[in-house]
Scaffold this motif. Sequence first.
Motif, mmCIF file in Angstrom:
data_model
loop_
_atom_site.group_PDB
_atom_site.id
_atom_site.type_symbol
_atom_site.label_atom_id
_atom_site.label_comp_id
_atom_site.label_asym_id
_atom_site.label_seq_id
_atom_site.Cartn_x
_atom_site.Cartn_y
_atom_site.Cartn_z
ATOM 1 N N PRO A 50 25.783 24.851 49.782
ATOM 2 C CA PRO A 50 25.988 23.419 50.041
ATOM 3 C C PRO A 50 25.093 22.937 51.186
ATOM 4 O O PRO A 50 24.863 23.682 52.150
ATOM 5 C CB PRO A 50 27.463 23.328 50.429
ATOM 6 N N PRO A 51 24.563 21.729 51.086
ATOM 7 C CA PRO A 51 23.647 21.223 52.113
ATOM 8 C C PRO A 51 24.191 21.343 53.547
ATOM 9 O O PRO A 51 23.443 21.668 54.462
ATOM 10 C CB PRO A 51 23.442 19.756 51.727
ATOM 11 N N GLN A 52 25.473 21.126 53.728
ATOM 12 C CA GLN A 52 26.036 21.200 55.074
ATOM 13 C C GLN A 52 26.081 22.633 55.612
ATOM 14 O O GLN A 52 26.270 22.846 56.802
ATOM 15 C CB GLN A 52 27.432 20.560 55.135
ATOM 16 N N GLN A 53 25.865 23.633 54.749
ATOM 17 C CA GLN A 53 25.847 25.036 55.180
ATOM 18 C C GLN A 53 24.430 25.604 55.291
ATOM 19 O O GLN A 53 24.251 26.759 55.640
ATOM 20 C CB GLN A 53 26.671 25.897 54.213
ATOM 21 N N ARG A 54 23.434 24.809 55.019
ATOM 22 C CA ARG A 54 22.037 25.252 55.123
ATOM 23 C C ARG A 54 21.611 25.178 56.588
ATOM 24 O O ARG A 54 21.631 24.113 57.189
ATOM 25 C CB ARG A 54 21.129 24.375 54.274
ATOM 26 N N ARG A 55 21.248 26.325 57.117
ATOM 27 C CA ARG A 55 20.845 26.394 58.522
ATOM 28 C C ARG A 55 19.359 26.717 58.618
ATOM 29 O O ARG A 55 18.797 27.367 57.734
ATOM 30 C CB ARG A 55 21.661 27.469 59.250
ATOM 31 N N ASP A 56 18.753 26.277 59.704
ATOM 32 C CA ASP A 56 17.323 26.526 59.907
ATOM 33 C C ASP A 56 16.996 28.006 59.858
ATOM 34 O O ASP A 56 15.987 28.411 59.285
ATOM 35 C CB ASP A 56 16.854 25.929 61.232
ATOM 36 N N GLN A 57 17.839 28.849 60.454
ATOM 37 C CA GLN A 57 17.553 30.286 60.493
ATOM 38 C C GLN A 57 17.660 30.934 59.108
ATOM 39 O O GLN A 57 17.174 32.049 58.919
ATOM 40 C CB GLN A 57 18.444 31.024 61.504
ATOM 41 N N SER A 65 8.375 25.035 47.794
ATOM 42 C CA SER A 65 9.663 24.364 47.860
ATOM 43 C C SER A 65 10.454 24.897 49.045
ATOM 44 O O SER A 65 10.082 25.886 49.669
ATOM 45 C CB SER A 65 10.441 24.569 46.558
ATOM 46 N N GLN A 66 11.543 24.223 49.361
ATOM 47 C CA GLN A 66 12.407 24.694 50.433
ATOM 48 C C GLN A 66 13.339 25.764 49.881
ATOM 49 O O GLN A 66 13.913 25.592 48.803
ATOM 50 C CB GLN A 66 13.212 23.547 51.005
ATOM 51 N N LEU A 67 13.479 26.861 50.621
ATOM 52 C CA LEU A 67 14.346 27.977 50.217
ATOM 53 C C LEU A 67 15.291 28.311 51.352
ATOM 54 O O LEU A 67 14.895 28.287 52.516
ATOM 55 C CB LEU A 67 13.516 29.236 49.942
ATOM 56 N N TRP A 68 16.521 28.664 50.977
ATOM 57 C CA TRP A 68 17.487 29.165 51.937
ATOM 58 C C TRP A 68 18.051 30.470 51.406
ATOM 59 O O TRP A 68 18.320 30.602 50.210
ATOM 60 C CB TRP A 68 18.629 28.176 52.140
#
Length: 147
Positions: A50-57, A65-68
């Motif tokens: 979820p977007p609210q759980q995506r952290r920079d680290q 693309s953006q990956l987490w």
Amino acid sequence: MTDLADPTVFTVADIDAAAAALEAEFAGLDDWSARLKHLMDLGRALDGIPPQQRRDQDQVTGCQSQLWLVIERTPAALRIRADSDALIMRGLLALVLRLYDGRPPAAILAHSPAVLDRLAVGRNLAPSRANGVHLIVKRIREAAAAA
């Protein structure tokens, strides 16, 4: 539900079986457009982060693309969650998770991720997307080695 506290639950053979199942799944797809559609379907089905759980680290750089990637250690296995803002990349992440999520570190380290290239993923992707997959696998293997 699988008991991840039991180290005998998953082995290298389980990763091999998951890899074989992926290869069989993709073998029935005749061309790259069919594979791409299947990857996008897998991406749509990925739970992600979820977007609210995506952290920079947790962000992985080096892909277009953006990956987490979130890796949590249990006593016997690595729990992995991954997400991307690109649908194709989400599908590729779904493949990686099918191979490695919930597996013990030793099994992850003993298994070659070459199946991802054999699925013709590497040949048909933009170099930055293929690089993103390799960076994700590298991070997972590093976490397994540190466990």
